[in-house]
Design a protein around this motif. Structure first.
Motif, short mmCIF file in Angstrom:
data_model
loop_
_atom_site.label_atom_id
_atom_site.label_comp_id
_atom_site.label_asym_id
_atom_site.label_seq_id
_atom_site.Cartn_x
_atom_site.Cartn_y
_atom_site.Cartn_z
N GLN A 35 -8.89 1.42 -8.67
CA GLN A 35 -9.81 0.77 -7.75
C GLN A 35 -9.01 -0.20 -6.89
O GLN A 35 -8.37 -1.11 -7.42
N ILE A 36 -8.99 0.02 -5.57
CA ILE A 36 -8.31 -0.92 -4.69
C ILE A 36 -9.19 -2.15 -4.54
O ILE A 36 -10.34 -2.05 -4.13
N GLU A 37 -8.66 -3.30 -4.90
CA GLU A 37 -9.42 -4.54 -4.84
C GLU A 37 -9.15 -5.34 -3.57
O GLU A 37 -9.99 -6.10 -3.13
N GLU A 38 -7.94 -5.18 -3.02
CA GLU A 38 -7.59 -5.94 -1.82
C GLU A 38 -6.51 -5.18 -1.05
O GLU A 38 -5.67 -4.51 -1.65
N VAL A 39 -6.56 -5.29 0.25
CA VAL A 39 -5.56 -4.68 1.13
C VAL A 39 -4.99 -5.78 2.01
O VAL A 39 -5.75 -6.50 2.64
N LYS A 40 -3.66 -5.90 2.03
CA LYS A 40 -3.00 -6.88 2.89
C LYS A 40 -2.01 -6.16 3.79
O LYS A 40 -1.15 -5.42 3.32
N GLU A 41 -2.15 -6.41 5.07
CA GLU A 41 -1.23 -5.82 6.04
C GLU A 41 -0.11 -6.81 6.31
O GLU A 41 -0.32 -7.86 6.92
N ARG A 42 1.11 -6.48 5.85
CA ARG A 42 2.27 -7.32 6.13
C ARG A 42 2.79 -7.06 7.53
O ARG A 42 3.31 -7.94 8.19
N SER A 43 2.68 -5.79 7.95
CA SER A 43 3.02 -5.38 9.31
C SER A 43 2.34 -4.04 9.54
O SER A 43 1.70 -3.51 8.64
N THR A 44 2.49 -3.49 10.72
CA THR A 44 1.85 -2.19 10.98
C THR A 44 2.46 -1.07 10.14
O THR A 44 1.84 -0.04 9.95
N ASP A 45 3.68 -1.31 9.61
CA ASP A 45 4.37 -0.30 8.80
C ASP A 45 4.53 -0.70 7.34
O ASP A 45 5.29 -0.07 6.60
N ASN A 46 3.83 -1.75 6.91
CA ASN A 46 3.93 -2.20 5.52
C ASN A 46 2.58 -2.75 5.07
O ASN A 46 2.13 -3.78 5.56
N ILE A 47 1.98 -2.06 4.13
CA ILE A 47 0.66 -2.44 3.58
C ILE A 47 0.80 -2.65 2.09
O ILE A 47 1.44 -1.85 1.40
N ILE A 48 0.19 -3.69 1.58
CA ILE A 48 0.16 -3.94 0.14
C ILE A 48 -1.28 -3.75 -0.33
O ILE A 48 -2.22 -4.25 0.29
N ILE A 49 -1.41 -3.00 -1.43
CA ILE A 49 -2.74 -2.86 -2.03
C ILE A 49 -2.69 -3.46 -3.43
O ILE A 49 -1.72 -3.31 -4.16
N GLN A 65 -4.09 -4.86 -13.75
CA GLN A 65 -4.06 -5.09 -12.31
C GLN A 65 -2.61 -5.18 -11.87
O GLN A 65 -1.77 -5.77 -12.56
N THR A 66 -2.31 -4.58 -10.73
CA THR A 66 -0.97 -4.62 -10.17
C THR A 66 -1.07 -4.45 -8.66
O THR A 66 -2.18 -4.39 -8.12
N PHE A 67 0.05 -4.41 -8.00
CA PHE A 67 0.04 -4.16 -6.56
C PHE A 67 1.11 -3.15 -6.21
O PHE A 67 2.08 -2.96 -6.95
N TYR A 68 0.91 -2.50 -5.09
CA TYR A 68 1.85 -1.51 -4.58
C TYR A 68 2.07 -1.79 -3.10
O TYR A 68 1.12 -2.10 -2.38
N SER A 69 3.30 -1.62 -2.68
CA SER A 69 3.64 -1.73 -1.27
C SER A 69 3.85 -0.33 -0.72
O SER A 69 4.55 0.48 -1.33
N PHE A 70 3.24 -0.06 0.41
CA PHE A 70 3.41 1.22 1.09
C PHE A 70 4.07 0.94 2.43
O PHE A 70 3.68 0.00 3.13
N ILE A 71 5.09 1.74 2.74
CA ILE A 71 5.76 1.58 4.03
C ILE A 71 5.68 2.89 4.79
O ILE A 71 5.53 3.96 4.21
N LYS A 72 5.78 2.78 6.08
CA LYS A 72 5.83 3.97 6.92
C LYS A 72 7.29 4.24 7.22
O LYS A 72 7.97 3.45 7.87
N ALA A 73 7.78 5.37 6.72
CA ALA A 73 9.18 5.76 6.90
C ALA A 73 9.22 7.16 7.49
O ALA A 73 8.62 8.08 6.92
N ASN A 74 9.90 7.33 8.59
CA ASN A 74 9.96 8.64 9.27
C ASN A 74 8.56 9.20 9.55
O ASN A 74 8.28 10.36 9.27
#
Length: 147
Positions: free
Chosen positions: A102-116, A129-138
């Motif tokens: 269950q995603i509890e919060e979404v934080k946009e660090r930049s347009t290419d980096n989102i933390i959930i 509970q934990t968090f994951y960082s997603f980046i846009k690569a290629n």
């Protein structure tokens, strides 16, 4: 007349089910990221969470290296990504299975980096509970870090 109605109804149901199937990976559990491409990667990652060979296409090599190091304790840095995945799979093949997230919060660090921030539910009923960082690569979203 009834035959036409039922034929029409069946066609509508088939068309609707095809549309739902195609979009099912775009709807995340919990708070939506607002980005369908990212949502799809998040869902695919969590749906395949118990098998590194299935979730690794949704992760950066750096993420794979970090989870391998964390799990194995191997500091040698001499293994290929494929070797790391194989060893990690063997170490974790009998671990608790993920039942849901269950995603509890979404934080946009930049347009290419989102933390959930995520609540995970395990097969034994435990939650964490934990968090994951997603980046846009290629031009693709990838899970990159969770520590």
């Amino acid at each position: 007349m009834k035959l036409k109605f039922y034929s029409f109804l069946i066609i509508v149901l088939l068309l609707c089910s095809c549309g739902v199937k195609g979009n099912s990976n775009v709807i995340v559990q919990g708070k939506d990221t607002g980005n369908p491409e990212l949502n799809k990667v998040i869902n695919n990652y969590f749906q395949n969470f118990d098998d590194i060979n299935k979730w690794s296409p949704y992760a950066t090599d750096e993420f794979i290296k970090r989870v391998y190091l964390w799990c194995s304790g191997d500091l040698s840095e001499s293994k290929s990504i494929e070797e790391m995945k194989s060893i990690y799979y063997e170490i974790n093949k009998d671990s608790l299975r993920l039942n849901g997230y269950q995603i509890e919060e979404v934080k946009e660090r930049s347009t290419d980096n989102i933390i959930i921030f995520v609540k995970r539910e395990w097969e034994n009923g435990q939650e964490d509970q934990t968090f994951y960082s997603f980046i846009k690569a290629n031009q693709e979203w990838k899970v990159d870090d969770r520590f």
